[in-house]
Design a protein around this motif. Sequence first.
Motif, PDB file in Angstrom:
ATOM      1  N   GLN A  41     -18.308 -16.765   1.609  1.00 57.88           N
ATOM      2  CA  GLN A  41     -17.435 -17.832   1.140  1.00 57.88           C
ATOM      3  C   GLN A  41     -18.012 -18.598  -0.038  1.00 57.88           C
ATOM      4  N   ASN A  42     -19.342 -18.558  -0.217  1.00 60.57           N
ATOM      5  CA  ASN A  42     -19.957 -19.301  -1.314  1.00 60.57           C
ATOM      6  C   ASN A  42     -20.155 -18.468  -2.573  1.00 60.57           C
TER       7      ASN A  42
ATOM      8  N   MET B 175     -14.764 -17.787  -2.851  1.00 61.35           N
ATOM      9  CA  MET B 175     -13.959 -17.034  -1.897  1.00 61.35           C
ATOM     10  C   MET B 175     -13.450 -17.928  -0.765  1.00 61.35           C
ATOM     11  N   GLY B 176     -14.262 -18.897  -0.380  1.00 65.79           N
ATOM     12  CA  GLY B 176     -13.866 -19.791   0.696  1.00 65.79           C
ATOM     13  C   GLY B 176     -12.718 -20.716   0.341  1.00 65.79           C
ATOM     14  N   GLU B 177     -12.379 -20.812  -0.941  1.00 73.49           N
ATOM     15  CA  GLU B 177     -11.285 -21.672  -1.378  1.00 73.49           C
ATOM     16  C   GLU B 177      -9.940 -20.940  -1.405  1.00 73.49           C
TER      17      GLU B 177
ATOM     18  N   ARG C  40      -5.452 -16.694   2.563  1.00 72.09           N
ATOM     19  CA  ARG C  40      -5.630 -15.378   3.188  1.00 72.09           C
ATOM     20  C   ARG C  40      -5.082 -14.272   2.281  1.00 72.09           C
TER      21      ARG C  40
ATOM     22  N   VAL D 258      -7.490 -13.684  -0.603  1.00 73.54           N
ATOM     23  CA  VAL D 258      -8.676 -12.965  -0.137  1.00 73.54           C
ATOM     24  C   VAL D 258      -8.355 -11.486   0.045  1.00 73.54           C
TER      25      VAL D 258
END
Length: 252
Positions: free
Chosen positions: A93-94, A136-138, A141, A144
């Motif tokens: 996610q980072n 990616m964490g932002e 779905r 992603v």
Amino acid sequence: MSQQVYAVEAVDLYKSYGDTWALNGLTMRIGPGEIYGLLGPNGAGKTTTLKILAGLLKPSRGYARIYGVEVSSRRVEALRLVGYVPENPVVFQNLTVEEFLRFVAALRGLDWREVSGDAEYYLEVFGLAGRKDSFMGELSRGMVQKVLVSAAFLVRPKVLLMDEPTAGMDPESQHVFKEEVRRLSSKGVTSLISSHQLDSVERLCTRVGIIYKGRLIAEGTVEELKSRVSEKPGSTLEEAFLKIVKSGESGG
């Protein structure tokens, strides 16, 4: 006469989770360039099958091969040929979108300079060009999912293993996905797609397999499966699927 080498081969696969058998002698073979849809109700064994083919699970019995390379014993060699989209996305996610794609390319030993143009292309067609610096964490779905599909395409695979690849995607991105799968198929890339979206499978896949309780109970082109259960013009894959699974439940 030389023995045929299949792009994807699963032979007599069994897999248990404790006392529960997810696969019960599954056998299927898929040739180069095929777009193969793997259908089945929840718990039929679709995800287990793809995880075994992707080297994430070892079968209790039987074997899986990618272009003749046995997955369990030669996993690294087999996976060099594979692009994989999991059912439940697990991402860093980072990492930014571009960093994630660079990371996936590096894992495959690909020089970013060789694939950066492909990365830019996929980000553009999936509407992500403006999000390459987003973490990616932002992402939603659906976004992603588009990044994961882009990563699978990016590694220039001979085989694509994709579990619900269009989950959360908007209709335009689903169209882009299908067109890219068709384009890659024309170049000999094999796609194995597990999906509950039967209308998409009907329009996209060149052949379909239906599994129930860990066994392949029907296989063929969409038209062959439809004609198997109905001579009525205009019948759908959904109708055929429901009748075939019901027949499997009744032991017919």
